[in-house]
Design a protein around this motif. Structure first.
Motif, PDB file in Angstrom:
ATOM      1  N   LEU A 145     -60.652 -86.607  99.074  1.00 46.53           N
ATOM      2  CA  LEU A 145     -61.033 -84.979  99.181  1.00 46.53           C
ATOM      3  C   LEU A 145     -60.925 -84.579 100.708  1.00 46.53           C
ATOM      4  O   LEU A 145     -60.394 -83.456 100.824  1.00 46.53           O
ATOM      5  CB  LEU A 145     -62.527 -85.059  98.667  1.00 46.53           C
ATOM      6  CG  LEU A 145     -63.234 -83.641  98.716  1.00 46.53           C
ATOM      7  CD1 LEU A 145     -62.549 -82.564  97.958  1.00 46.53           C
ATOM      8  CD2 LEU A 145     -64.581 -83.736  98.723  1.00 46.53           C
ATOM      9  N   ASP A 146     -61.154 -85.517 101.334  1.00 46.11           N
ATOM     10  CA  ASP A 146     -61.398 -84.901 103.068  1.00 46.11           C
ATOM     11  C   ASP A 146     -59.712 -84.777 103.294  1.00 46.11           C
ATOM     12  O   ASP A 146     -59.275 -84.010 104.131  1.00 46.11           O
ATOM     13  CB  ASP A 146     -61.760 -86.172 103.886  1.00 46.11           C
ATOM     14  CG  ASP A 146     -63.258 -85.929 103.711  1.00 46.11           C
ATOM     15  OD1 ASP A 146     -64.015 -85.152 103.452  1.00 46.11           O
ATOM     16  OD2 ASP A 146     -63.928 -87.189 104.393  1.00 46.11           O
ATOM     17  N   MET A 147     -59.001 -85.495 102.902  1.00 47.04           N
ATOM     18  CA  MET A 147     -57.423 -85.371 103.226  1.00 47.04           C
ATOM     19  C   MET A 147     -56.872 -84.171 102.529  1.00 47.04           C
ATOM     20  O   MET A 147     -56.274 -83.453 103.296  1.00 47.04           O
ATOM     21  CB  MET A 147     -56.587 -86.679 102.731  1.00 47.04           C
ATOM     22  CG  MET A 147     -56.845 -87.882 103.547  1.00 47.04           C
ATOM     23  SD  MET A 147     -56.292 -89.159 102.784  1.00 47.04           S
ATOM     24  CE  MET A 147     -56.540 -90.771 103.651  1.00 47.04           C
ATOM     25  N   GLN A 148     -57.242 -83.667 101.529  1.00 44.01           N
ATOM     26  CA  GLN A 148     -56.792 -82.598 100.959  1.00 44.01           C
ATOM     27  C   GLN A 148     -57.456 -81.402 101.538  1.00 44.01           C
ATOM     28  O   GLN A 148     -56.717 -80.350 101.874  1.00 44.01           O
ATOM     29  CB  GLN A 148     -57.358 -82.351  99.242  1.00 44.01           C
ATOM     30  CG  GLN A 148     -56.659 -83.320  98.396  1.00 44.01           C
ATOM     31  CD  GLN A 148     -57.343 -83.356  97.018  1.00 44.01           C
ATOM     32  OE1 GLN A 148     -56.860 -83.889  96.187  1.00 44.01           O
ATOM     33  NE2 GLN A 148     -58.324 -82.423  96.592  1.00 44.01           N
ATOM     34  N   ASP A 149     -58.703 -81.526 101.934  1.00 45.52           N
ATOM     35  CA  ASP A 149     -59.295 -80.451 102.636  1.00 45.52           C
ATOM     36  C   ASP A 149     -58.888 -80.031 103.907  1.00 45.52           C
ATOM     37  O   ASP A 149     -58.697 -79.141 104.464  1.00 45.52           O
ATOM     38  CB  ASP A 149     -60.832 -80.447 102.766  1.00 45.52           C
ATOM     39  CG  ASP A 149     -61.607 -79.330 102.924  1.00 45.52           C
ATOM     40  OD1 ASP A 149     -61.707 -78.436 102.001  1.00 45.52           O
ATOM     41  OD2 ASP A 149     -62.011 -79.179 104.047  1.00 45.52           O
ATOM     42  N   SER A 150     -58.113 -81.298 104.658  1.00 42.61           N
ATOM     43  CA  SER A 150     -57.579 -80.933 105.945  1.00 42.61           C
ATOM     44  C   SER A 150     -56.352 -80.244 105.976  1.00 42.61           C
ATOM     45  O   SER A 150     -55.951 -79.403 106.817  1.00 42.61           O
ATOM     46  CB  SER A 150     -57.355 -82.463 106.517  1.00 42.61           C
ATOM     47  OG  SER A 150     -58.400 -83.239 106.925  1.00 42.61           O
ATOM     48  N   ILE A 151     -55.546 -80.362 104.659  1.00 40.83           N
ATOM     49  CA  ILE A 151     -54.478 -79.366 104.500  1.00 40.83           C
ATOM     50  C   ILE A 151     -54.643 -77.826 104.857  1.00 40.83           C
ATOM     51  O   ILE A 151     -54.233 -77.142 105.427  1.00 40.83           O
ATOM     52  CB  ILE A 151     -53.758 -79.798 103.073  1.00 40.83           C
ATOM     53  CG1 ILE A 151     -53.315 -81.168 103.079  1.00 40.83           C
ATOM     54  CG2 ILE A 151     -52.482 -78.860 102.869  1.00 40.83           C
ATOM     55  CD1 ILE A 151     -52.925 -81.644 101.828  1.00 40.83           C
ATOM     56  N   ALA A 152     -55.890 -77.553 104.283  1.00 41.51           N
ATOM     57  CA  ALA A 152     -56.409 -76.250 104.020  1.00 41.51           C
ATOM     58  C   ALA A 152     -56.837 -75.975 105.418  1.00 41.51           C
ATOM     59  O   ALA A 152     -56.774 -74.653 105.935  1.00 41.51           O
ATOM     60  CB  ALA A 152     -57.279 -75.904 103.034  1.00 41.51           C
ATOM     61  N   ASP A 153     -57.583 -76.716 105.988  1.00 35.70           N
ATOM     62  CA  ASP A 153     -58.167 -76.503 107.569  1.00 35.70           C
ATOM     63  C   ASP A 153     -56.962 -76.233 108.353  1.00 35.70           C
ATOM     64  O   ASP A 153     -56.954 -75.141 109.227  1.00 35.70           O
ATOM     65  CB  ASP A 153     -58.912 -77.771 107.881  1.00 35.70           C
ATOM     66  CG  ASP A 153     -60.258 -77.667 107.267  1.00 35.70           C
ATOM     67  OD1 ASP A 153     -60.503 -76.633 106.551  1.00 35.70           O
ATOM     68  OD2 ASP A 153     -60.936 -79.095 107.399  1.00 35.70           O
ATOM     69  N   THR A 154     -55.875 -76.925 108.017  1.00 32.17           N
ATOM     70  CA  THR A 154     -54.655 -76.732 109.071  1.00 32.17           C
ATOM     71  C   THR A 154     -53.978 -75.477 108.902  1.00 32.17           C
ATOM     72  O   THR A 154     -53.660 -74.921 109.851  1.00 32.17           O
ATOM     73  CB  THR A 154     -53.760 -78.032 109.013  1.00 32.17           C
ATOM     74  OG1 THR A 154     -54.433 -79.159 109.111  1.00 32.17           O
ATOM     75  CG2 THR A 154     -52.564 -77.788 109.978  1.00 32.17           C
ATOM     76  N   ALA A 155     -54.129 -75.111 107.577  1.00 27.38           N
ATOM     77  CA  ALA A 155     -53.412 -74.091 107.385  1.00 27.38           C
ATOM     78  C   ALA A 155     -54.254 -72.825 107.888  1.00 27.38           C
ATOM     79  O   ALA A 155     -53.533 -71.683 108.474  1.00 27.38           O
ATOM     80  CB  ALA A 155     -53.203 -73.903 105.650  1.00 27.38           C
ATOM     81  N   GLN A 156     -55.251 -72.780 108.035  1.00 31.20           N
ATOM     82  CA  GLN A 156     -56.030 -71.696 108.523  1.00 31.20           C
ATOM     83  C   GLN A 156     -55.945 -71.623 110.246  1.00 31.20           C
ATOM     84  O   GLN A 156     -55.955 -70.846 110.548  1.00 31.20           O
ATOM     85  CB  GLN A 156     -57.783 -72.150 108.269  1.00 31.20           C
ATOM     86  CG  GLN A 156     -58.642 -71.064 108.605  1.00 31.20           C
ATOM     87  CD  GLN A 156     -60.275 -71.304 108.404  1.00 31.20           C
ATOM     88  OE1 GLN A 156     -60.420 -72.350 108.583  1.00 31.20           O
ATOM     89  NE2 GLN A 156     -60.843 -70.257 108.001  1.00 31.20           N
ATOM     90  N   ASP A 157     -55.857 -73.081 110.605  1.00 32.97           N
ATOM     91  CA  ASP A 157     -55.837 -73.077 112.201  1.00 32.97           C
ATOM     92  C   ASP A 157     -54.207 -72.235 112.448  1.00 32.97           C
ATOM     93  O   ASP A 157     -54.218 -71.627 113.596  1.00 32.97           O
ATOM     94  CB  ASP A 157     -55.693 -74.536 112.492  1.00 32.97           C
ATOM     95  CG  ASP A 157     -57.037 -75.257 112.624  1.00 32.97           C
ATOM     96  OD1 ASP A 157     -58.074 -74.470 112.520  1.00 32.97           O
ATOM     97  OD2 ASP A 157     -57.086 -76.430 112.498  1.00 32.97           O
ATOM     98  N   ILE A 158     -53.343 -72.612 111.721  1.00 35.11           N
ATOM     99  CA  ILE A 158     -52.091 -72.009 111.932  1.00 35.11           C
ATOM    100  C   ILE A 158     -52.289 -70.507 111.877  1.00 35.11           C
ATOM    101  O   ILE A 158     -51.746 -69.780 112.836  1.00 35.11           O
ATOM    102  CB  ILE A 158     -51.163 -72.823 110.915  1.00 35.11           C
ATOM    103  CG1 ILE A 158     -50.681 -73.877 111.337  1.00 35.11           C
ATOM    104  CG2 ILE A 158     -49.708 -71.427 110.930  1.00 35.11           C
ATOM    105  CD1 ILE A 158     -49.778 -74.661 110.163  1.00 35.11           C
ATOM    106  N   ALA A 159     -52.603 -70.045 110.788  1.00 38.42           N
ATOM    107  CA  ALA A 159     -52.931 -68.610 110.595  1.00 38.42           C
ATOM    108  C   ALA A 159     -53.809 -67.871 111.739  1.00 38.42           C
ATOM    109  O   ALA A 159     -53.350 -66.904 112.081  1.00 38.42           O
ATOM    110  CB  ALA A 159     -53.483 -68.135 109.191  1.00 38.42           C
ATOM    111  N   GLY A 160     -54.780 -68.734 112.133  1.00 37.98           N
ATOM    112  CA  GLY A 160     -55.591 -68.025 113.274  1.00 37.98           C
ATOM    113  C   GLY A 160     -54.825 -67.755 114.696  1.00 37.98           C
ATOM    114  O   GLY A 160     -54.911 -66.774 115.116  1.00 37.98           O
ATOM    115  N   LEU A 161     -54.080 -69.121 114.746  1.00 38.47           N
ATOM    116  CA  LEU A 161     -53.212 -69.088 116.278  1.00 38.47           C
ATOM    117  C   LEU A 161     -52.416 -67.723 116.115  1.00 38.47           C
ATOM    118  O   LEU A 161     -52.140 -67.010 116.940  1.00 38.47           O
ATOM    119  CB  LEU A 161     -52.796 -70.235 116.835  1.00 38.47           C
ATOM    120  CG  LEU A 161     -52.027 -70.320 117.979  1.00 38.47           C
ATOM    121  CD1 LEU A 161     -52.821 -69.915 119.033  1.00 38.47           C
ATOM    122  CD2 LEU A 161     -51.535 -71.672 118.002  1.00 38.47           C
TER     123      LEU A 161
END
Length: 222
Positions: free
Chosen positions: A86-102
């Motif tokens: 679950l944590d690994m899956q969620d890291s994908i969404a977190d990283t996508a958000q970081d990318i969009a944010g920057l």
């Protein structure tokens, strides 16, 4: 169907539901970079907001799973393995958000000579994440078959494909980095550094996708 209702049927269905939301999040990353290359600032902002909403939905599902995953119920796999996946899956969404944010917080204009390699990497990473989602969708069938038999062999084959796809993203990431460094005389040092970081974040999406597959591979092997 609410997540709590899914637990009543199978503890794996909420995990699959979470991954579906993660995949929706990653699907927006490709148009995000297309908008960046096209200089479509408003579109870029809209896609960031969409990714923020989807990441928030993934977080909500993740927290519900953590709170309600039975601690004493007999499961065919270790509860800790499920939470780790679950944590690994969620890291994908977190990283996508970081990318969009920057991409929205700073001017990250892409030199024309970099755009082809960048989009090749982004599309390849998105495909790897979709492959990870297809693997997770097989979880129910694996449980029914006791992680053995033809279905297990098929899933292992899918995980091998996922690994190959991740390796391809590594190759594309290295190509992008080499082309980036050729522009040191044209771009500011800060822009070079941020794009170097960005290329790693993009690659991280595929890395986390591969880790999801590898965790499932361990479940099949044990």
């Amino acid at each position: 169907m609410a997540l709590l209702d899914m637990f009543a049927r199978s503890p794996f269905k909420p995990l699959q539901e979470h991954m579906r939301t993660v995949q929706l999040c990653v699907l927006e990353v490709v148009p995000l970079f297309e908008a960046l290359c096209a200089g479509e600032t408003e579109r870029l902002r809209e896609l960031q907001q969409k990714i923020d909403v989807l990441e928030g939905e993934a977080d909500t599902k993740k927290n519900e799973i953590r709170e309600h995953l039975p601690k004493r119920l007999f499961l065919p796999v270790d509860r800790r393995d499920l939470l780790e996946m679950l944590d690994m899956q969620d890291s994908i969404a977190d990283t996508a958000q970081d990318i969009a944010g920057l991409l929205n917080e700073r001017d990250m204009s892409v030199p024309e000579s970099l755009q082809y390699s960048l989009m090749e990497l982004v599309r390849s990473v998105a495909k790897a994440c979709q492959q990870a989602g297809a693997v997770i969708e097989k979880l129910d069938e694996l449980v029914e078959m006791g992680f053995r038999g033809r279905e297990a062999d098929h899933v292992l084959s899918m995980i091998v494909t996922l690994g190959n796809m991740e390796s391809e993203t590594d190759r594309l990431g290295a190509t992008l980095t080499r082309e980036l460094f050729k522009l040191e005389g044209e771009m500011s040092p800060v822009s070079i550094m941020l794009w170097y970081q960005m290329s790693h974040w993009i690659g991280d999406l595929a890395d986390y996708a591969e880790k999801c597959g590898n965790r499932l591979r361990l479940l099949v092997a044990t």
